[in-house]
Design a protein around this motif. Structure first.
Motif, mmCIF file in Angstrom:
data_model
loop_
_atom_site.group_PDB
_atom_site.id
_atom_site.type_symbol
_atom_site.label_atom_id
_atom_site.label_comp_id
_atom_site.label_asym_id
_atom_site.label_seq_id
_atom_site.Cartn_x
_atom_site.Cartn_y
_atom_site.Cartn_z
ATOM 1 N N UNK A 81 -0.096 4.912 7.040
ATOM 2 C CA UNK A 81 0.514 3.592 6.829
ATOM 3 C C UNK A 81 1.806 3.454 7.625
ATOM 4 N N UNK A 82 2.635 4.484 7.607
ATOM 5 C CA UNK A 82 3.891 4.448 8.363
ATOM 6 C C UNK A 82 3.623 4.344 9.862
ATOM 7 N N UNK A 83 2.646 5.094 10.339
ATOM 8 C CA UNK A 83 2.293 5.044 11.764
ATOM 9 C C UNK A 83 1.763 3.671 12.174
ATOM 10 N N UNK A 84 1.319 2.893 11.198
ATOM 11 C CA UNK A 84 0.777 1.561 11.479
ATOM 12 C C UNK A 84 1.715 0.440 11.029
ATOM 13 N N UNK A 85 2.995 0.767 10.877
ATOM 14 C CA UNK A 85 4.009 -0.261 10.659
ATOM 15 C C UNK A 85 4.393 -0.560 9.230
ATOM 16 N N UNK A 140 0.811 -1.217 0.000
ATOM 17 C CA UNK A 140 0.000 0.000 0.000
ATOM 18 C C UNK A 140 0.852 1.278 0.000
ATOM 19 N N UNK A 141 1.980 1.255 0.703
ATOM 20 C CA UNK A 141 2.833 2.440 0.759
ATOM 21 C C UNK A 141 3.388 2.818 -0.612
ATOM 22 N N UNK A 142 3.637 1.852 -1.471
ATOM 23 C CA UNK A 142 4.090 2.170 -2.829
ATOM 24 C C UNK A 142 3.086 3.108 -3.511
ATOM 25 N N UNK A 143 1.809 2.771 -3.407
ATOM 26 C CA UNK A 143 0.778 3.537 -4.108
ATOM 27 C C UNK A 143 0.546 4.891 -3.466
ATOM 28 N N UNK A 144 0.603 4.963 -2.155
ATOM 29 C CA UNK A 144 0.468 6.257 -1.483
ATOM 30 C C UNK A 144 1.629 7.170 -1.880
ATOM 31 N N UNK A 145 2.833 6.620 -1.957
ATOM 32 C CA UNK A 145 4.011 7.403 -2.332
ATOM 33 C C UNK A 145 3.926 7.860 -3.785
ATOM 34 N N UNK A 146 3.558 6.967 -4.673
ATOM 35 C CA UNK A 146 3.482 7.290 -6.089
ATOM 36 C C UNK A 146 2.481 8.409 -6.364
ATOM 37 N N UNK A 147 1.349 8.365 -5.670
ATOM 38 C CA UNK A 147 0.267 9.306 -5.926
ATOM 39 C C UNK A 147 0.268 10.520 -5.002
#
Length: 75
Positions: A48-52, A32-39
């Motif tokens: 996501x980071x706060x949840x590991x 999921x972090x890949x997509x949050x970062x890309x967009x």
């Protein structure tokens, strides 16, 4: 939900299934972090980071980290 920027849905999913924060996509290993970062979804990335969420995981057709994906779009 991460691809479309639906933070509320991502929060609901992670709260119900905490392991999903680092569950790779079956087709390409992206997280999921890949997509949050890309967009450029900063609030989602922070959640996501706060949840590991793991930051050094390689994914995609040309294996790269979420940071690589963000930089590729100038974020």
């Amino acid at each position: 939900a991460c691809q479309t920027g639906n933070l509320a849905l991502v929060q609901e999913i992670i709260q119900r299934h905490p392991h999903a924060v680092n569950m790779p996509h079956a087709a390409d290993g992206t997280l999921p972090l890949h997509w949050a970062a890309l967009n450029n979804k900063l609030a989602m990335a922070r959640f996501l980071l706060d949840h590991g969420a793991k930051v050094g995981v390689l994914g995609g057709q040309q294996p790269s980290t979420p940071l690589h994906w963000a930089v590729s779009k100038g974020h």
